[in-house]
Design a protein around this motif. Structure first.
Motif, PDB file in Angstrom:
ATOM      1  N   ALA A 110      40.712  80.013 -35.095  1.00  0.00           N
ATOM      2  CA  ALA A 110      41.556  79.825 -36.284  1.00  0.00           C
ATOM      3  C   ALA A 110      41.674  78.336 -36.580  1.00  0.00           C
ATOM      4  O   ALA A 110      42.326  77.604 -35.843  1.00  0.00           O
ATOM      5  N   PRO A 111      41.038  77.862 -37.645  1.00  0.00           N
ATOM      6  CA  PRO A 111      41.141  76.437 -37.987  1.00  0.00           C
ATOM      7  C   PRO A 111      42.464  76.104 -38.654  1.00  0.00           C
ATOM      8  O   PRO A 111      43.047  76.917 -39.389  1.00  0.00           O
ATOM      9  N   VAL A 112      42.951  74.899 -38.394  1.00  0.00           N
ATOM     10  CA  VAL A 112      44.041  74.336 -39.191  1.00  0.00           C
ATOM     11  C   VAL A 112      43.405  73.765 -40.454  1.00  0.00           C
ATOM     12  O   VAL A 112      42.391  73.068 -40.380  1.00  0.00           O
ATOM     13  N   TYR A 113      43.969  74.069 -41.626  1.00  0.00           N
ATOM     14  CA  TYR A 113      43.343  73.615 -42.863  1.00  0.00           C
ATOM     15  C   TYR A 113      44.392  73.174 -43.868  1.00  0.00           C
ATOM     16  O   TYR A 113      45.580  73.502 -43.745  1.00  0.00           O
ATOM     17  N   ARG A 114      43.939  72.439 -44.867  1.00  0.00           N
ATOM     18  CA  ARG A 114      44.857  71.894 -45.876  1.00  0.00           C
ATOM     19  C   ARG A 114      45.109  72.969 -46.951  1.00  0.00           C
ATOM     20  O   ARG A 114      44.645  72.879 -48.069  1.00  0.00           O
ATOM     21  N   GLN A 115      45.881  73.952 -46.557  1.00  0.00           N
ATOM     22  CA  GLN A 115      46.106  75.083 -47.440  1.00  0.00           C
ATOM     23  C   GLN A 115      46.951  74.694 -48.653  1.00  0.00           C
ATOM     24  O   GLN A 115      47.649  73.671 -48.647  1.00  0.00           O
ATOM     25  N   MET A 116      46.881  75.509 -49.692  1.00  0.00           N
ATOM     26  CA  MET A 116      47.816  75.353 -50.801  1.00  0.00           C
ATOM     27  C   MET A 116      49.201  75.771 -50.314  1.00  0.00           C
ATOM     28  O   MET A 116      49.361  76.834 -49.724  1.00  0.00           O
ATOM     29  N   THR A 117      50.184  74.943 -50.543  1.00  0.00           N
ATOM     30  CA  THR A 117      51.519  75.155 -50.019  1.00  0.00           C
ATOM     31  C   THR A 117      52.328  76.124 -50.881  1.00  0.00           C
ATOM     32  O   THR A 117      51.918  76.513 -51.977  1.00  0.00           O
ATOM     33  N   SER A 118      53.528  76.458 -50.406  1.00  0.00           N
ATOM     34  CA  SER A 118      54.459  77.250 -51.215  1.00  0.00           C
ATOM     35  C   SER A 118      54.793  76.524 -52.507  1.00  0.00           C
ATOM     36  O   SER A 118      54.979  77.152 -53.556  1.00  0.00           O
ATOM     37  N   PHE A 134      42.902  74.412 -54.558  1.00  0.00           N
ATOM     38  CA  PHE A 134      42.167  75.516 -53.937  1.00  0.00           C
ATOM     39  C   PHE A 134      40.839  75.011 -53.385  1.00  0.00           C
ATOM     40  O   PHE A 134      40.428  75.385 -52.279  1.00  0.00           O
ATOM     41  N   ASP A 135      40.171  74.133 -54.126  1.00  0.00           N
ATOM     42  CA  ASP A 135      38.884  73.596 -53.670  1.00  0.00           C
ATOM     43  C   ASP A 135      39.050  72.796 -52.382  1.00  0.00           C
ATOM     44  O   ASP A 135      38.169  72.828 -51.511  1.00  0.00           O
ATOM     45  N   ILE A 136      40.155  72.071 -52.257  1.00  0.00           N
ATOM     46  CA  ILE A 136      40.415  71.322 -51.018  1.00  0.00           C
ATOM     47  C   ILE A 136      40.553  72.288 -49.849  1.00  0.00           C
ATOM     48  O   ILE A 136      39.944  72.112 -48.786  1.00  0.00           O
ATOM     49  N   ALA A 137      41.366  73.330 -50.034  1.00  0.00           N
ATOM     50  CA  ALA A 137      41.563  74.318 -48.970  1.00  0.00           C
ATOM     51  C   ALA A 137      40.249  74.997 -48.618  1.00  0.00           C
ATOM     52  O   ALA A 137      39.905  75.155 -47.434  1.00  0.00           O
ATOM     53  N   TYR A 138      39.494  75.387 -49.647  1.00  0.00           N
ATOM     54  CA  TYR A 138      38.225  76.068 -49.389  1.00  0.00           C
ATOM     55  C   TYR A 138      37.232  75.151 -48.688  1.00  0.00           C
ATOM     56  O   TYR A 138      36.507  75.589 -47.773  1.00  0.00           O
ATOM     57  N   GLY A 139      37.193  73.887 -49.067  1.00  0.00           N
ATOM     58  CA  GLY A 139      36.285  72.951 -48.425  1.00  0.00           C
ATOM     59  C   GLY A 139      36.527  72.867 -46.926  1.00  0.00           C
ATOM     60  O   GLY A 139      35.576  72.780 -46.128  1.00  0.00           O
ATOM     61  N   ASP A 140      37.796  72.913 -46.532  1.00  0.00           N
ATOM     62  CA  ASP A 140      38.115  72.898 -45.105  1.00  0.00           C
ATOM     63  C   ASP A 140      37.612  74.159 -44.411  1.00  0.00           C
ATOM     64  O   ASP A 140      37.005  74.093 -43.335  1.00  0.00           O
ATOM     65  N   ILE A 141      37.879  75.319 -45.017  1.00  0.00           N
ATOM     66  CA  ILE A 141      37.457  76.574 -44.398  1.00  0.00           C
ATOM     67  C   ILE A 141      35.940  76.641 -44.297  1.00  0.00           C
ATOM     68  O   ILE A 141      35.378  77.081 -43.274  1.00  0.00           O
ATOM     69  N   ARG A 142      35.241  76.179 -45.323  1.00  0.00           N
ATOM     70  CA  ARG A 142      33.780  76.166 -45.276  1.00  0.00           C
ATOM     71  C   ARG A 142      33.293  75.269 -44.142  1.00  0.00           C
ATOM     72  O   ARG A 142      32.377  75.640 -43.382  1.00  0.00           O
TER      73      ARG A 142
END
Length: 370
Positions: A110-118, A134-142
Motif C-alpha cells: 500500500a503506497p502513501v500517495y498525494r491523494q485528493m483531500t476532503s 487528480f493527476d497528481i494523485a494518479y501520477g503517484d499511484i502509477r
C-alpha cells in the motif's frame, strides 16, 4: 453546507502539493510484506451472532502467500490543500479497517500517495476544477505500481484493491497501464467498490474498460469486482454521484461479492468497526443487548444481505438488515455519509462498501490464489 464551504475555503488557501515520493524507498509505503506496520496489526475481532458475542480472533499475516495485493486507500486526508502530504495519519486507519485483513490471504502493498483531500472534494462540489489534483494523485499511484512490478512483485500474480478515490485511481491504472499489455496476465482480480464502473446495459465489458470484464463466477481471473451500496427502499436518485450512469444505454456495474453473477439476495460476511465516531442514521449503534463489543471489530454473518439491482441507468448493491425477533445482535447498520447533520442521498451507504462484505472479498482473493 457550512462544512462544505469551510472545506472549500481551506482548499482555496492551500499550499502547493509536496514533491513526488520515491517509491524505491520503503518509507514511502504504508504497508509492505514482512514488516511491522499497519497491515501486520492483529485487529482483535469478536464474532457477533443472533445469540450475542462469540469467539474472539485476530488477523495473522499469511506465510507463503501465493499472490500479492496492491491497495489504494479512499479519501480520508484532512490535510490542508487539495492534495495531501506524505505523512500517514488518517490513512493508517483506513488501511487498518479496509486492507489489513487481506494480509491473511496475500502479501500486502500500500503506497502513501498525494491523494485528493476532503477539502478537494468540498471544492469540487462547489465547482472547482480538481482534475490537476487528480493527476497528481494518479501520477503517484502509477509510479508506485511501476515500482511494485519492477522491484517488489517480480512477476507474481496480483490483486488490485481500492475504495472510492482509490477505486477511481485504479480504474485509470487498469485502462492505461494494464489493459492490452503483458502485465494483464498477472492481474488475478481487481476489487474496486465505491466508484462507478460503467458498462453497456446487459454487458460485462465496454464502457469504463475496453477488455477487462466484470467477474461472473468465483475463481474467475483477470476480471473486476465492483459495486456501490444503497440501503433497501432507498435507491440512487437521478444524477446521484454513485449508482446512476450519466447517459441512457449505460448502467453502473454491480457484482455481488458474496455471489458473483447472481441477482438474488445473499447473506453477507461483514467486519464492522465498533468504535467509529462517524454519524449513523438513527444515532449510535448498540451492537448487542449483551453489552458493548469487547473488541474494536465485530464479524457478522447474515446480519446484512445484498443483491445487485440493474434498473436502466441505475446499478447498485441493495443492502438490507435481517431483523430477527429476540436476537441479541443489532437491528441497524450504518454506512451513509453525513455532513452538517444531513446524510447525502447520492452517496448511498458509501462507508459500508468494504466492511459489509469484507469476508466475502477475502474469499474471492483466496479463490484466485489457488
Amino acid at each position: 453546507m457550512s462544512l462544505l464551504l469551510a472545506l472549500a475555503a481551506q482548499a482555496a488557501a492551500a499550499q502547493p502539493a509536496p514533491a513526488a515520493p520515491d517509491y524505491r524507498k520503503d518509507a514511502t509505503w504504508l504497508c509492505l510484506p514482512g514488516r511491522a506496520d499497519t497491515c501486520s496489526a492483529p485487529l482483535p475481532t469478536t464474532a457477533l451472532t443472533r445469540a450475542g458475542y462469540g469467539s474472539n480472533g485476530q488477523v495473522r499475516p499469511a506465510t507463503g502467500a501465493k499472490i500479492d495485493c496492491f491497495y489504494v486507500y479512499p479519501t480520508v486526508s484532512q490535510d490542508r490543500g487539495l492534495n495531501s502530504d506524505l505523512v500517514a495519519n488518517e490513512e493508517k486507519g483506513a488501511a487498518a479497517s479496509q486492507f489489513a485483513r487481506f494480509s491473511s490471504v496475500c502479501r500486502p502493498f500500500a503506497p502513501v500517495y498525494r491523494q485528493m483531500t476532503s477539502a478537494a472534494i468540498g471544492a469540487a462540489a462547489l465547482g472547482r476544477d480538481i482534475r490537476p489534483n487528480f493527476d497528481i494523485a494518479y501520477g503517484d499511484i502509477r509510479s508506485a505500481f511501476r515500482d511494485f512490478l519492477a522491484t517488489r512483485s517480480k512477476g507474481r500474480p496480483f490483486v488490485l484493491v481500492g475504495h472510492s478515490q482509490g477505486s477511481w485511481l485504479l480504474q485509470r491504472l487498469i485502462a492505461e497501464e494494464i489493459e492490452g499489455k503483458p502485465v494483464a496476465g498477472q492481474m488475478a482480480l481487481a476489487i474496486i467498490p465505491g466508484f462507478n464502473v460503467l458498462v453497456p446495459a446487459g454487458k460485462t465489458v465496454g464502457g469504463t474498460f475496453k477488455s477487462t470484464p466484470l467477474c461472473t463466477r468465483t475463481g474467475q481471473r483477470g476480471c473486476v469486482v465492483t459495486y456501490v451500496s444503497y440501503r433497501t427502499n432507498n435507491p440512487p436518485p437521478p444524477g446521484a454521484l454513485f449508482g446512476y450512469a450519466p447517459a441512457p444505454g449505460m448502467t453502473v456495474a454491480c457484482t455481488n461479492p458474496a455471489a458473483l453473477g447472481s441477482r438474488g439476495w445473499t447473506n453477507l460476511d461483514s467486519y464492522w468497526p465498533t468504535r467509529s465516531n462517524l454519524p449513523v442514521p438513527g444515532g449510535p449503534i448498540r451492537w448487542s443487548t449483551a453489552g458493548a463489543p469487547p473488541t474494536p471489530f465485530v464479524r457478522t454473518e447474515g446480519l446484512a444481505s445484498g443483491r445487485c439491482v440493474q434498473d436502466g441507468q441505475r446499478g447498485y448493491l441493495e443492502i438490507r438488515t435481517n431483523v430477527t425477533p429476540g436476537a441479541k445482535w443489532t437491528d441497524r447498520i450504518g454506512g451513509e455519509v453525513g455532513i452538517g447533520g444531513l446524510f447525502i442521498p447520492g452517496w448511498g451507504m458509501h462507508l459500508a462498501d468494504v466492511p459489509v462484505a469484507q469476508g466475502d472479498l477475502l474469499r474471492l482473493v483466496e479463490a484466485v490464489s489457488r
